[in-house]
Design a protein around this motif. Structure first.
Motif, PDB file in Angstrom:
ATOM      1  N   UNK A 166     -17.273   5.988  17.538  1.00 26.80           N
ATOM      2  CA  UNK A 166     -17.182   5.521  16.148  1.00 26.80           C
ATOM      3  C   UNK A 166     -18.450   4.744  15.831  1.00 26.80           C
ATOM      4  N   UNK A 167     -18.937   4.775  14.600  1.00 25.70           N
ATOM      5  CA  UNK A 167     -20.171   4.064  14.251  1.00 25.70           C
ATOM      6  C   UNK A 167     -20.065   2.565  14.539  1.00 25.70           C
ATOM      7  N   UNK A 168     -21.174   2.020  15.001  1.00 26.47           N
ATOM      8  CA  UNK A 168     -21.256   0.586  15.283  1.00 26.47           C
ATOM      9  C   UNK A 168     -21.805  -0.105  14.047  1.00 26.47           C
ATOM     10  N   UNK A 169     -20.942  -0.863  13.386  1.00 26.40           N
ATOM     11  CA  UNK A 169     -21.312  -1.488  12.120  1.00 26.40           C
ATOM     12  C   UNK A 169     -21.976  -2.858  12.348  1.00 26.40           C
ATOM     13  N   UNK A 170     -22.632  -3.396  11.318  1.00 23.57           N
ATOM     14  CA  UNK A 170     -23.261  -4.714  11.461  1.00 23.57           C
ATOM     15  C   UNK A 170     -22.269  -5.769  11.937  1.00 23.57           C
ATOM     16  N   UNK A 171     -22.729  -6.610  12.836  1.00 26.18           N
ATOM     17  CA  UNK A 171     -21.977  -7.715  13.432  1.00 26.18           C
ATOM     18  C   UNK A 171     -20.912  -7.233  14.425  1.00 26.18           C
ATOM     19  N   UNK A 172     -20.890  -5.934  14.735  1.00 23.37           N
ATOM     20  CA  UNK A 172     -19.948  -5.415  15.725  1.00 23.37           C
ATOM     21  C   UNK A 172     -20.637  -5.268  17.078  1.00 23.37           C
ATOM     22  N   UNK A 173     -19.828  -5.240  18.144  1.00 21.21           N
ATOM     23  CA  UNK A 173     -20.343  -5.055  19.502  1.00 21.21           C
ATOM     24  C   UNK A 173     -19.581  -3.929  20.182  1.00 21.21           C
ATOM     25  N   UNK A 174     -20.244  -3.287  21.145  1.00 20.69           N
ATOM     26  CA  UNK A 174     -19.607  -2.245  21.929  1.00 20.69           C
ATOM     27  C   UNK A 174     -19.953  -2.494  23.395  1.00 20.69           C
ATOM     28  N   UNK A 175     -18.990  -2.285  24.283  1.00 21.14           N
ATOM     29  CA  UNK A 175     -19.214  -2.430  25.721  1.00 21.14           C
ATOM     30  C   UNK A 175     -19.028  -1.077  26.389  1.00 21.14           C
ATOM     31  N   UNK A 176     -20.014  -0.685  27.172  1.00 21.46           N
ATOM     32  CA  UNK A 176     -19.911   0.571  27.917  1.00 21.46           C
ATOM     33  C   UNK A 176     -20.538   0.371  29.293  1.00 21.46           C
ATOM     34  N   UNK A 177     -20.244   1.293  30.206  1.00 26.22           N
ATOM     35  CA  UNK A 177     -20.712   1.155  31.590  1.00 26.22           C
ATOM     36  C   UNK A 177     -21.502   2.394  31.995  1.00 26.22           C
ATOM     37  N   UNK A 178     -22.435   2.182  32.932  1.00 28.02           N
ATOM     38  CA  UNK A 178     -23.227   3.279  33.496  1.00 28.02           C
ATOM     39  C   UNK A 178     -23.217   3.117  35.016  1.00 28.02           C
ATOM     40  N   UNK A 179     -23.014   4.225  35.704  1.00 30.82           N
ATOM     41  CA  UNK A 179     -23.070   4.249  37.162  1.00 30.82           C
ATOM     42  C   UNK A 179     -24.275   5.095  37.556  1.00 30.82           C
ATOM     43  N   UNK A 180     -25.074   4.622  38.521  1.00 27.59           N
ATOM     44  CA  UNK A 180     -26.351   5.273  38.793  1.00 27.59           C
ATOM     45  C   UNK A 180     -26.823   5.024  40.223  1.00 27.59           C
ATOM     46  N   UNK A 181     -27.840   5.750  40.641  1.00 27.38           N
ATOM     47  CA  UNK A 181     -28.474   5.568  41.951  1.00 27.38           C
ATOM     48  C   UNK A 181     -29.878   6.156  41.889  1.00 27.38           C
ATOM     49  N   UNK A 182     -30.748   5.705  42.800  1.00 31.97           N
ATOM     50  CA  UNK A 182     -32.069   6.341  42.924  1.00 31.97           C
ATOM     51  C   UNK A 182     -32.701   5.958  44.254  1.00 31.97           C
ATOM     52  N   UNK A 183     -33.731   6.705  44.657  1.00 34.70           N
ATOM     53  CA  UNK A 183     -34.488   6.440  45.879  1.00 34.70           C
ATOM     54  C   UNK A 183     -35.680   5.549  45.565  1.00 34.70           C
ATOM     55  N   UNK A 184     -35.956   4.582  46.459  1.00 29.22           N
ATOM     56  CA  UNK A 184     -37.053   3.628  46.248  1.00 29.22           C
ATOM     57  C   UNK A 184     -38.353   4.239  46.769  1.00 29.22           C
ATOM     58  N   UNK A 185     -39.408   4.075  46.018  1.00 26.86           N
ATOM     59  CA  UNK A 185     -40.710   4.626  46.395  1.00 26.86           C
ATOM     60  C   UNK A 185     -41.430   3.739  47.402  1.00 26.86           C
ATOM     61  N   UNK A 186     -42.218   4.388  48.281  1.00 24.99           N
ATOM     62  CA  UNK A 186     -43.102   3.694  49.218  1.00 24.99           C
ATOM     63  C   UNK A 186     -44.377   3.327  48.455  1.00 24.99           C
ATOM     64  N   UNK A 187     -44.624   2.013  48.315  1.00 30.26           N
ATOM     65  CA  UNK A 187     -45.760   1.567  47.509  1.00 30.26           C
ATOM     66  C   UNK A 187     -47.102   2.015  48.071  1.00 30.26           C
ATOM     67  N   UNK A 188     -47.201   2.252  49.366  1.00 23.76           N
ATOM     68  CA  UNK A 188     -48.487   2.681  49.933  1.00 23.76           C
ATOM     69  C   UNK A 188     -48.802   4.126  49.565  1.00 23.76           C
ATOM     70  N   UNK A 189     -47.791   4.870  49.146  1.00 25.10           N
ATOM     71  CA  UNK A 189     -47.995   6.270  48.782  1.00 25.10           C
ATOM     72  C   UNK A 189     -47.859   6.506  47.275  1.00 25.10           C
ATOM     73  N   UNK A 190     -46.902   5.844  46.668  1.00 22.75           N
ATOM     74  CA  UNK A 190     -46.665   6.005  45.234  1.00 22.75           C
ATOM     75  C   UNK A 190     -46.708   4.622  44.606  1.00 22.75           C
ATOM     76  N   UNK A 191     -47.844   4.294  44.061  1.00 21.69           N
ATOM     77  CA  UNK A 191     -48.077   2.939  43.562  1.00 21.69           C
ATOM     78  C   UNK A 191     -47.478   2.785  42.174  1.00 21.69           C
TER      79      UNK A 191
END
Length: 787
Positions: A166-191
């Protein structure tokens, strides 16, 4: 010595000396106002540069739970975002930034990068070319509305659109969640701006983690959603909010983060908590985790995990660091009554530099920036030493600067480390508090911050070797071909020579404003006013330009136009100087002066040689050929001459008679703007007696003719030389045309062997010498802090 030219027509002619009276400007007038380039003021952003009566900005609050996998160098997490719409608009979707997708295999950054294969390439360069084999992008598992209903979303490279049910009107708030993951880069190889460093000697990792969670994009009055793709240079545009972040890491890791630690009793020993309490009122850094304790942790592997919970209010972002290698020291200061804990986290490889300097630099930076901008109001300020060369986040930053393995270091390494800490800690003010849009305008955070960094460096140590800020240091860049430059007012991703353009040139421009154009008093007040007006808000370039003028009463449109909107450079030249003195009409005075000039005039080469070759002229041989004119002295003063003079002065007032006989010197100096960039004219005049005087002429002298002007200087004493910009205040790119008479500018060339061997730094040289004498090197074994 300058040669005088008689003003034969007398004083009246002097008062009508020709000036460049007509406007010969070609193209755009450099003094035209910026109104056509700046956005129209409105109720959100005023013409004065202040936030308007109806100014608004969005809010995003986060509750984040993240887990670090030290075995796989990966991160997984989930977050709850509460987004509050404080705009007058109805929103049907939200945009979220997925900055880690710059490391996705199908990254738009990698696809659009240009490069070349060199005949000889290092493994590091090869790793960079092959970085697309690393899969470091976000893996989004789910996006849900509060209550569990799945939300539809679309990922567009580094941006994700979340469609609202539903549209988010002025002065309204919405709460939502995100689930995620990722691999960390090696700084000596990928700066990148975060990543890990592996230490093979003790088989440990050090993590500096940022952009680790999906982050809300900015929605603003001046551009709507800021969803320009993250390509690498343009950093981040983020809304403010409150954060609660729980970080689960190996049980023997030490974690530092944005905000204040909420569960110290669960993750710190009683001894560490006592040390932290002691540090609050200490005059020097106190070790919370000592080098010995950190080294013991390196050698062991605790089982299980600990969860560190941090909270931060009214910040735009969150970052953290984790390692079992961390030494941790802290020192408390007060800023306008607010307690601030200045802290550093670093591995033993950072000592002695880090223990000796880091936290002291943090404290010095907070104090100095607060003086020039606004008082620092966050509870902590942290410097972390690890693989990232320099990167900033609210209350925490990642910095390089590592000594040699033997504990010695060069002066460049020492001052480079101090400077990067000042710079990154200083980013707490720009853009973490004065929250400009880095994705669009890098200079608004990097340039302003580099300028205050320069001021802070100079307060750290007398004649500190600052890289940027002094006008002379930007000259080499300003001399480069215009095809290799872009105006400062260029989007972050399109800038050429990024360091010079986004850091050096704007910082230098502000220094020129402060020292040469506005003066320190007017500049400091206006700059502080800008920081005060836009603290915890989203300013634009127009807000900065307008505030600096509004608070100082100085018209600076010509400066913004030249320094920020063009690639012209400063090259002011003295084209010529004419020296005039007033003809007094007094025959005794004028004839004596003419005789002196004749006597001083050099003989021609023919006259000199004739004295040797012609022993006798015909008239010398036959005196009867002489007549009246052979003995006549045209410079002798007759009674008739005196009477004519008396008749002349009878018609003049006493004041006019005095001016005729004042003996003043009039210098007409022809000046040319060869570089095109308008600047004030600073002239140093050296008198015959050796004394000097500086004349500061505002830039407005060029307003009717942007290319060339003449200026008359009137002095009692004769001048022997003129020099433009003697203290190199304006970044003039050619000093060879700044002097009259012209001066040769010295230069140098190097002679070297074809192959040069790396030389030990001075501390190593001294160490070798003292080892022979069995004396310790001062500072080489210091670890800093007190326990």
């Amino acid at each position: 010595m300058l040669k005088p030219t008689l003003l034969a027509a007398g004083l009246a002619a002097l008062l009508t000396l020709p000036a460049a009276a007509q406007n010969t400007n070609s193209g755009t007038d450099k003094f035209a106002q910026l109104e056509t380039l700046l956005p129209t003021p409105n109720a959100y952003r005023t013409a004065s540069g202040a936030p308007g009566s109806e100014y608004w900005q969005q809010r995003a609050d986060y509750n984040i739970r993240v887990k670090l996998d030290d075995a796989k160098q990966s991160i997984s997490g989930d977050e709850d975002i509460t987004y509050t719409n404080l705009s007058p608009d109805v929103l049907t979707y939200l945009w979220v930034q997925l900055d880690q997708n710059i490391l996705d295999k199908n990254s738009i950054t990698t696809a659009t990068e240009v490069g070349q294969i060199q005949p000889r390439m290092s493994f590091q360069a090869l790793d960079y070319l092959q970085r697309s084999e690393f899969d470091g992008g976000f893996k989004i598992a789910e996006v849900k509305l509060k209550g569990g209903k799945a939300l539809p979303y679309v990922i567009n490279h580094t941006m994700m659109r979340v469609d609202l049910p539903t549209p988010l009107r002025p002065k309204q708030a919405v709460t939502f969640s995100i689930k995620w993951a990722y691999n960390i880069n090696d700084q000596t190889k990928i700066n990148q701006r975060s990543g890990y460093e592996y230490f093979p000697e003790d088989k440990n990792y050090l993590y500096e983690i940022a952009q680790f969670y999906p982050r809300m994009a900015v929605y603003s009055d001046n551009q709507g959603w800021q969803h320009k793709q993250f390509l690498g240079n343009g950093e981040f545009a983020l809304p403010f909010g409150d954060y609660r972040v729980s970080i689960t890491a190996p049980a023997d890791h030490v974690v530092g983060a944005t905000g204040t630690l909420q569960n110290a009793s669960e993750v710190l020993t009683s001894t560490q908590r006592q040390r932290l309490e002691q540090a609050k009122n200490s005059q020097k850094p106190v070790l919370i985790v000592s080098p010995l304790e950190a080294e013991q942790a390196e050698q062991k592997r605790a089982k299980g995990t600990k969860t560190w919970t941090f909270a931060a209010k009214n910040v735009r972002d969150f970052a953290w660091a984790s390692s079992r290698k961390f030494i941790w020291d802290a020192m408390g200061i007060r800023q306008n009554g607010t307690p601030v804990m200045c802290m550093s986290y670093y591995p033993k490889e950072g000592n002695p530099l880090w223990g000796k300097y880091s936290t002291e630099v943090v404290a010095h930076t907070i104090k100095t920036y607060s003086k020039f901008t606004i008082p620092y109001q966050y509870p902590v300020a942290i410097s972390v030493h690890g693989p990232v060369g320099g990167m900033e986040y609210p209350m925490i930053c990642f910095n390089g600067g590592r000594p040699e393995k033997d504990g010695t270091y060069s002066a460049d390494r020492k001052y480079g480390m101090i400077s990067v800490i000042i710079h990154e800690v200083g980013h707490n003010f720009f853009p973490m508090i004065v929250n400009s849009d880095e994705r669009q305008w890098s200079w608004m955070d990097e340039g302003l911050n580099t300028f205050v960094q320069y001021l802070t460096e100079q307060e750290w140590e007398r004649n500190y070797p600052s890289r940027r800020g002094e006008p002379a240091n930007i000259v080499a860049y300003m001399q480069t071909d215009k095809s290799l430059q872009t105006p400062i007012m260029t989007n972050s991703e399109s800038v050429l020579q990024f360091g010079n353009n986004a850091y050096g040139k704007p910082a230098t421009g502000l220094n020129i404003l402060r020292e040469t154009i506005m003066g320190r008093q007017l500049f400091d007040y206006a700059f502080k006013e800008y920081a005060t007006r836009w603290a915890y808000k989203h300013p634009t370039p127009a807000d900065f330009f307008r505030t600096m003028e509004d608070a100082s009463g100085v018209d600076l449109d010509w400066f913004w136009r030249g320094w920020f909107y063009s690639v012209e450079h400063t090259d002011l030249a003295i084209e010529g100087v004419k020296w005039y003195t007033v003809d007094s009409k007094n025959p005794e005075i004028e004839n004596a002066r003419k005789r002196e000039l004749i006597n001083k005039a050099p003989q021609s080469i023919s006259q000199q040689r004739n004295l040797q070759d012609i022993k006798k002229t015909l008239v010398d041989d036959k005196p009867e050929l002489k007549d009246f004119y052979n003995s006549y002295d045209p410079l002798s003063t007759t009674e008739a001459d005196k009477q004519r003079y008396q008749q002349l002065v009878k018609g003049l007032s006493p004041e006019q008679q005095q001016r005729l006989n004042a003996g003043l010197n009039f210098y007409e100096v022809s000046l040319k703007n060869r570089g095109g960039l308008t600047m004030p004219i600073i002239v140093q005049m050296t008198y015959e007696d050796g004394k000097q005087e500086i004349m500061n002429i505002p830039a407005e002298i060029w307003r009717k003719n942007n290319a060339e002007v003449t200026k008359v200087f009137i002095t009692e004493k004769p001048i022997v030389s003129f020099v433009l910009d003697p203290f190199q205040q304006t970044a003039d790119t050619d000093l060879s045309n700044n002097a009259y008479p012209q001066r040769a500018q010295p230069s140098r060339f190097e002679v070297f062997e074809q192959q040069q061997r790396a030389q030990p730094n001075p501390m190593q040289q001294q160490s070798a010498l003292q080892q022979k004498e069995q004396k310790p090197v001062n500072g080489a074994t210091s670890t800093g802090g007190t326990n």
